[in-house]
Design a protein around this motif. Structure first.
Motif, PDB file in Angstrom:
ATOM      1  N   LYS A 160       0.729  -1.179   0.049  1.00  0.00           N
ATOM      2  CA  LYS A 160       0.061   0.032  -0.047  1.00  0.00           C
ATOM      3  C   LYS A 160       1.010   1.433   0.003  1.00  0.00           C
ATOM      4  CE  LYS A 160      -3.867  -2.326   2.180  1.00  0.00           C
ATOM      5  NZ  LYS A 160      -5.094  -2.040   3.176  1.00  0.00           N
ATOM      6  N   LYS A 161       1.931   1.252  -0.487  1.00  0.00           N
ATOM      7  CA  LYS A 161       2.870   2.388  -0.519  1.00  0.00           C
ATOM      8  C   LYS A 161       3.122   3.004  -2.038  1.00  0.00           C
ATOM      9  CE  LYS A 161       4.901   1.966   3.926  1.00  0.00           C
ATOM     10  NZ  LYS A 161       6.097   1.854   4.918  1.00  0.00           N
ATOM     11  N   SER A 215       1.330   7.557  -0.921  1.00  0.00           N
ATOM     12  CA  SER A 215       0.692   6.901   0.099  1.00  0.00           C
ATOM     13  C   SER A 215       1.933   6.163   0.882  1.00  0.00           C
ATOM     14  CB  SER A 215      -0.201   5.924  -0.598  1.00  0.00           C
ATOM     15  OG  SER A 215      -0.488   4.969   0.601  1.00  0.00           O
ATOM     16  N   ASN A 216       1.433   6.350   2.140  1.00  0.00           N
ATOM     17  CA  ASN A 216       2.387   5.970   3.277  1.00  0.00           C
ATOM     18  C   ASN A 216       1.704   4.536   3.828  1.00  0.00           C
ATOM     19  OD1 ASN A 216       0.296   6.670   4.863  1.00  0.00           O
ATOM     20  ND2 ASN A 216       1.473   8.180   6.049  1.00  0.00           N
ATOM     21  N   GLY A 217       0.786   4.016   3.038  1.00  0.00           N
ATOM     22  CA  GLY A 217       0.055   2.856   3.493  1.00  0.00           C
ATOM     23  C   GLY A 217      -1.180   3.317   4.256  1.00  0.00           C
ATOM     24  N   PHE A 245       8.085   7.492   0.858  1.00  0.00           N
ATOM     25  CA  PHE A 245       6.822   7.357   1.046  1.00  0.00           C
ATOM     26  C   PHE A 245       6.161   8.325   2.207  1.00  0.00           C
ATOM     27  CE2 PHE A 245       8.519   3.341  -0.595  1.00  0.00           C
ATOM     28  CZ  PHE A 245       7.761   3.561  -1.615  1.00  0.00           C
TER      29      PHE A 245
END
Length: 172
Positions: free
Chosen positions: A49-50, A64-66, A166
């Motif tokens: 998710k990053k 996105s950092n997750g 990220f």
């Protein structure tokens, strides 16, 4: 004859899953078509998710950092919980692998392997190359109901990534 087709399909799925399992991150060029407006640039994905994308002309970045997804332009700053976006699913390789095992693939023009994922209000088409079994793009409808087609090329895998790549940028 049916057993032969089933074995070929299982082999395709297994090769894609193996490829995904062996991928920690992807670095690539992209071309994105959102409702006919074409943009391009460079992205890095780190599972899960990053993502970090720099758009070539518009000085736009997507990060996105997750947990959060930020789109930052010269004039705007937009922040969303990633689980409210289709990228929540596209950037989750464990989720993709579980779907690949449970969805019938479709071969398109002998060049692409397509999986259509229906999840809640999302319809996502994920595409892989028939020769390399690498991810080559996706189609989805974004949170503004825009039809989005993303093609990726010049892919490199499992690179050493900058530590803060990220990190969510601050607003303007």
């Amino acid at each position: 004859f049916l057993i032969l087709i089933s074995n070929v399909n299982a082999d395709i799925n297994e090769k894609i899953v193996q490829n995904l399992n062996n991928t920690k991150n992807l670095d690539f060029k992209f071309e994105q078509n959102i409702n006919g407006k074409i943009e391009n640039g460079h992205c890095t994905i780190k599972y899960p998710k990053k993502i970090f994308c720099e758009y070539a002309i518009s000085s736009k970045i997507l990060v996105s950092n997750g947990k959060s997804l930020v789109i930052k332009t010269r004039t705007g700053y937009y922040r969303y919980p990633i689980e409210k976006t289709p990228l929540n699913l596209i950037l989750d390789k464990s989720y993709l692998i579980s779907k690949i095992y449970n969805i019938k693939e479709r071969i398109v023009n002998d060049n692409f392997i397509n999986y259509t994922i229906l999840e809640k209000d999302n319809k996502i088409n994920i595409f892989f190359d028939t020769q390399t079994f690498e991810l080559i793009g996706w189609q989805n409808t974004d949170i503004y109901q825009n039809f989005n087609i993303t093609f990726i090329s010049s892919v490199s895998k499992n690179r050493v990534l900058p530590k803060n790549l990220f990190k969510i940028p601050a607003p303007n």
